[in-house]
Motif scaffolding. Structure first.
Motif, PDB file in Angstrom:
ATOM      1  N   MET A  95       0.839  -1.204   0.000  1.00  0.00           N
ATOM      2  CA  MET A  95       0.000   0.000   0.000  1.00  0.00           C
ATOM      3  C   MET A  95       0.871   1.250   0.000  1.00  0.00           C
ATOM      4  SD  MET A  95      -3.064  -0.903   2.665  1.00  0.00           S
ATOM      5  CE  MET A  95      -3.724  -2.562   2.722  1.00  0.00           C
ATOM      6  N   VAL A  96       1.951   1.203   0.772  1.00  0.00           N
ATOM      7  CA  VAL A  96       2.862   2.351   0.832  1.00  0.00           C
ATOM      8  C   VAL A  96       3.524   2.584  -0.515  1.00  0.00           C
ATOM      9  CG1 VAL A  96       5.024   3.200   1.843  1.00  0.00           C
ATOM     10  CG2 VAL A  96       3.297   2.140   3.314  1.00  0.00           C
ATOM     11  N   THR A  97       3.905   1.502  -1.200  1.00  0.00           N
ATOM     12  CA  THR A  97       4.578   1.648  -2.494  1.00  0.00           C
ATOM     13  C   THR A  97       3.606   1.950  -3.623  1.00  0.00           C
ATOM     14  OG1 THR A  97       4.450  -0.743  -2.963  1.00  0.00           O
ATOM     15  CG2 THR A  97       6.413   0.056  -1.802  1.00  0.00           C
ATOM     16  N   GLY A  98       2.301   1.825  -3.344  1.00  0.00           N
ATOM     17  CA  GLY A  98       1.312   2.122  -4.375  1.00  0.00           C
ATOM     18  C   GLY A  98       0.898   0.940  -5.209  1.00  0.00           C
ATOM     19  N   GLU A  99       1.376  -0.269  -4.869  1.00  0.00           N
ATOM     20  CA  GLU A  99       0.987  -1.465  -5.624  1.00  0.00           C
ATOM     21  C   GLU A  99      -0.442  -1.882  -5.265  1.00  0.00           C
ATOM     22  OE1 GLU A  99       3.164  -2.627  -7.841  1.00  0.00           O
ATOM     23  OE2 GLU A  99       4.602  -1.121  -7.144  1.00  0.00           O
ATOM     24  N   PHE A 100      -0.793  -1.731  -3.991  1.00  0.00           N
ATOM     25  CA  PHE A 100      -2.118  -2.102  -3.517  1.00  0.00           C
ATOM     26  C   PHE A 100      -2.908  -0.838  -3.179  1.00  0.00           C
ATOM     27  CE2 PHE A 100      -2.288  -6.744  -1.954  1.00  0.00           C
ATOM     28  CZ  PHE A 100      -1.562  -7.182  -3.058  1.00  0.00           C
ATOM     29  N   ALA A 101      -4.220  -0.904  -3.403  1.00  0.00           N
ATOM     30  CA  ALA A 101      -5.100   0.192  -3.009  1.00  0.00           C
ATOM     31  C   ALA A 101      -5.230   0.215  -1.494  1.00  0.00           C
ATOM     32  CB  ALA A 101      -6.469   0.011  -3.650  1.00  0.00           C
ATOM     33  N   ALA A 102      -5.464   1.380  -0.935  1.00  0.00           N
ATOM     34  CA  ALA A 102      -5.607   1.522   0.513  1.00  0.00           C
ATOM     35  C   ALA A 102      -6.774   0.681   1.009  1.00  0.00           C
ATOM     36  CB  ALA A 102      -5.815   2.982   0.877  1.00  0.00           C
ATOM     37  N   ASP A 103      -6.535  -0.075   2.074  1.00  0.00           N
ATOM     38  CA  ASP A 103      -7.567  -0.964   2.613  1.00  0.00           C
ATOM     39  C   ASP A 103      -7.138  -1.401   4.004  1.00  0.00           C
ATOM     40  OD1 ASP A 103      -9.826  -2.609   2.801  1.00  0.00           O
ATOM     41  OD2 ASP A 103      -9.653  -3.244   0.710  1.00  0.00           O
ATOM     42  N   PHE A 131      -8.081 -12.138  -5.745  1.00  0.00           N
ATOM     43  CA  PHE A 131      -7.528 -11.262  -4.720  1.00  0.00           C
ATOM     44  C   PHE A 131      -6.771 -10.103  -5.367  1.00  0.00           C
ATOM     45  CE2 PHE A 131      -4.477  -9.863  -1.547  1.00  0.00           C
ATOM     46  CZ  PHE A 131      -5.232  -9.845  -0.384  1.00  0.00           C
ATOM     47  N   ALA A 132      -5.978 -10.411  -6.394  1.00  0.00           N
ATOM     48  CA  ALA A 132      -5.217  -9.363  -7.081  1.00  0.00           C
ATOM     49  C   ALA A 132      -6.152  -8.361  -7.755  1.00  0.00           C
ATOM     50  CB  ALA A 132      -4.280  -9.993  -8.101  1.00  0.00           C
ATOM     51  N   ARG A 133      -7.220  -8.864  -8.371  1.00  0.00           N
ATOM     52  CA  ARG A 133      -8.171  -7.948  -9.015  1.00  0.00           C
ATOM     53  C   ARG A 133      -8.858  -7.045  -7.994  1.00  0.00           C
ATOM     54  NH1 ARG A 133     -10.119 -12.468 -12.065  1.00  0.00           N
ATOM     55  NH2 ARG A 133     -12.016 -12.426 -10.783  1.00  0.00           N
ATOM     56  N   ALA A 134      -9.101  -7.595  -6.806  1.00  0.00           N
ATOM     57  CA  ALA A 134      -9.833  -6.847  -5.786  1.00  0.00           C
ATOM     58  C   ALA A 134      -8.971  -5.818  -5.062  1.00  0.00           C
ATOM     59  CB  ALA A 134     -10.443  -7.806  -4.772  1.00  0.00           C
ATOM     60  N   HIS A 135      -7.651  -6.075  -4.978  1.00  0.00           N
ATOM     61  CA  HIS A 135      -6.850  -5.249  -4.086  1.00  0.00           C
ATOM     62  C   HIS A 135      -5.673  -4.525  -4.729  1.00  0.00           C
ATOM     63  CE1 HIS A 135      -9.033  -6.539  -0.529  1.00  0.00           C
ATOM     64  NE2 HIS A 135      -8.953  -7.771  -0.954  1.00  0.00           N
ATOM     65  N   THR A 136      -5.181  -4.991  -5.868  1.00  0.00           N
ATOM     66  CA  THR A 136      -4.072  -4.256  -6.481  1.00  0.00           C
ATOM     67  C   THR A 136      -4.612  -3.030  -7.213  1.00  0.00           C
ATOM     68  OG1 THR A 136      -4.159  -5.511  -8.564  1.00  0.00           O
ATOM     69  CG2 THR A 136      -2.745  -6.380  -6.806  1.00  0.00           C
ATOM     70  N   VAL A 137      -3.762  -2.026  -7.302  1.00  0.00           N
ATOM     71  CA  VAL A 137      -4.128  -0.810  -8.029  1.00  0.00           C
ATOM     72  C   VAL A 137      -4.418  -1.146  -9.486  1.00  0.00           C
ATOM     73  CG1 VAL A 137      -3.139   1.319  -8.948  1.00  0.00           C
ATOM     74  CG2 VAL A 137      -2.973   0.827  -6.495  1.00  0.00           C
ATOM     75  N   ALA A 138      -3.587  -1.999 -10.070  1.00  0.00           N
ATOM     76  CA  ALA A 138      -3.789  -2.382 -11.471  1.00  0.00           C
ATOM     77  C   ALA A 138      -5.109  -3.136 -11.632  1.00  0.00           C
ATOM     78  CB  ALA A 138      -2.630  -3.240 -11.945  1.00  0.00           C
ATOM     79  N   GLY A 139      -5.394  -4.035 -10.675  1.00  0.00           N
ATOM     80  CA  GLY A 139      -6.623  -4.814 -10.766  1.00  0.00           C
ATOM     81  C   GLY A 139      -7.868  -3.962 -10.657  1.00  0.00           C
ATOM     82  N   ARG A 140      -7.795  -2.908  -9.868  1.00  0.00           N
ATOM     83  CA  ARG A 140      -8.945  -2.004  -9.709  1.00  0.00           C
ATOM     84  C   ARG A 140      -9.003  -0.934 -10.792  1.00  0.00           C
ATOM     85  NH1 ARG A 140      -9.823  -0.386  -3.342  1.00  0.00           N
ATOM     86  NH2 ARG A 140     -10.036  -2.503  -2.487  1.00  0.00           N
ATOM     87  N   GLY A 141      -7.971  -0.892 -11.607  1.00  0.00           N
ATOM     88  CA  GLY A 141      -7.942   0.120 -12.662  1.00  0.00           C
ATOM     89  C   GLY A 141      -7.692   1.512 -12.127  1.00  0.00           C
ATOM     90  N   ARG A 144      -4.964   4.508 -11.079  1.00  0.00           N
ATOM     91  CA  ARG A 144      -3.593   4.958 -11.303  1.00  0.00           C
ATOM     92  C   ARG A 144      -2.871   5.105  -9.992  1.00  0.00           C
ATOM     93  NH1 ARG A 144      -4.377  10.219 -14.905  1.00  0.00           N
ATOM     94  NH2 ARG A 144      -5.952  10.516 -13.264  1.00  0.00           N
ATOM     95  N   LYS A 145      -1.585   4.787  -9.975  1.00  0.00           N
ATOM     96  CA  LYS A 145      -0.805   4.907  -8.757  1.00  0.00           C
ATOM     97  C   LYS A 145      -0.866   6.337  -8.249  1.00  0.00           C
ATOM     98  CE  LYS A 145       2.606   1.205  -9.118  1.00  0.00           C
ATOM     99  NZ  LYS A 145       4.040   0.860  -9.064  1.00  0.00           N
ATOM    100  N   GLY A 146      -0.993   6.458  -6.948  1.00  0.00           N
ATOM    101  CA  GLY A 146      -1.059   7.778  -6.316  1.00  0.00           C
ATOM    102  C   GLY A 146      -2.480   8.203  -6.035  1.00  0.00           C
ATOM    103  N   GLU A 147      -3.475   7.644  -6.752  1.00  0.00           N
ATOM    104  CA  GLU A 147      -4.862   7.930  -6.479  1.00  0.00           C
ATOM    105  C   GLU A 147      -5.344   7.068  -5.304  1.00  0.00           C
ATOM    106  OE1 GLU A 147      -7.199   7.329  -9.921  1.00  0.00           O
ATOM    107  OE2 GLU A 147      -6.381   9.038 -10.996  1.00  0.00           O
ATOM    108  N   ARG A 148      -6.369   7.483  -4.633  1.00  0.00           N
ATOM    109  CA  ARG A 148      -6.938   6.698  -3.555  1.00  0.00           C
ATOM    110  C   ARG A 148      -8.139   5.929  -4.101  1.00  0.00           C
ATOM    111  NH1 ARG A 148      -5.137   7.657   1.408  1.00  0.00           N
ATOM    112  NH2 ARG A 148      -7.022   6.747   2.342  1.00  0.00           N
TER     113      ARG A 148
END
Length: 223
Positions: free
Chosen positions: A161-169, A206-216, A218-222
């Protein structure tokens, strides 16, 4: 020189006997549970007298501790060789920039290890059988199969989450979600061949639900 050679032989024989005691106790504990096995049972399985066993271990608990220590050492080597986190203080860097396929390639070997490693499978059987009779067995069971995996996964998710790979959760809840499927499949007695397709699908979801890429996102957005 001769005295040194005799000493070396005695040490080797002692180590061999110690290993035989651990192996015999491990098999008996896994079959019957710790409380149902006596020191006399273990000595008889090894082919030595009770008194001789105490030359190597001061108690049955010490033998149990040696079994658990051996399992943790094996796990630490396995995970370390594959750059998979084993302790919360390990480097989480290898998990960055993985994506769904990379996550699957990184994580599936660790799942497979829990399903197929003979030592770990026997340890799980031992702890499941013994956890309701032995407070220590219950503690080790929770540590190895629940608490440590959950703590590692929470640490990894927080890092990503800190690196921006995962969405905040909620990283704790994510760890429950992540660990729940392999835990249930493993304790349902499924073979790796039966479990692997379900675990692969679980990781993809799990990756689709929680990664930034999976959720579509952009890195840096919440999220």
């Amino acid at each position: 020189m001769e005295q040194k050679e005799k000493g070396a032989r005695a040490n080797a024989q002692g180590a061999s006997t110690r290993e035989r005691i651990v192996e015999a106790a491990f098999a008996l504990f896994a079959e019957r549970g710790c409380h149902a096995v006596s020191v006399r049972d273990i000595a008889a399985a090894v082919g030595i007298k009770d008194a001789s066993l105490y030359n190597h271990f001061p108690s049955k608990q010490a033998i149990f501790d040696a079994i658990v220590s051996g399992a943790l050492d094996r796990m630490r080597r396995f995970f370390g060789e594959r750059r998979i986190m084993f302790d919360v203080g390990d480097d989480a860097g290898p998990y960055e920039d993985l994506g769904a396929e990379g996550l699957r390639a990184m994580v599936l070997p660790s799942f497979r290890y829990f399903f197929e490693d003979p030592y770990l499978v026997r340890l799980r059987r031992l702890l499941v059988v013994s956890q309701f009779e032995s407070e220590e067995a219950g503690r080790v069971y929770r540590l190895v199969f629940v608490e440590q995996p959950m703590a590692l996964q929470r640490t990894i998710f927080e890092h990503l989450m800190v690196t921006g790979e995962f969405a905040a959760d909620d990283a704790v809840q994510m760890a429950v979600e992540f660990q729940g499927v392999p835990f249930l499949l493993m304790h349902a007695g499924l073979s790796w061949e039966q479990a692997e397709p379900r675990l692969s699908a679980h990781l993809e979801r799990f990756a689709r639900a929680h990664t930034v890429a999976g959720r579509g996102i952009r890195k840096g957005e919440r999220a």
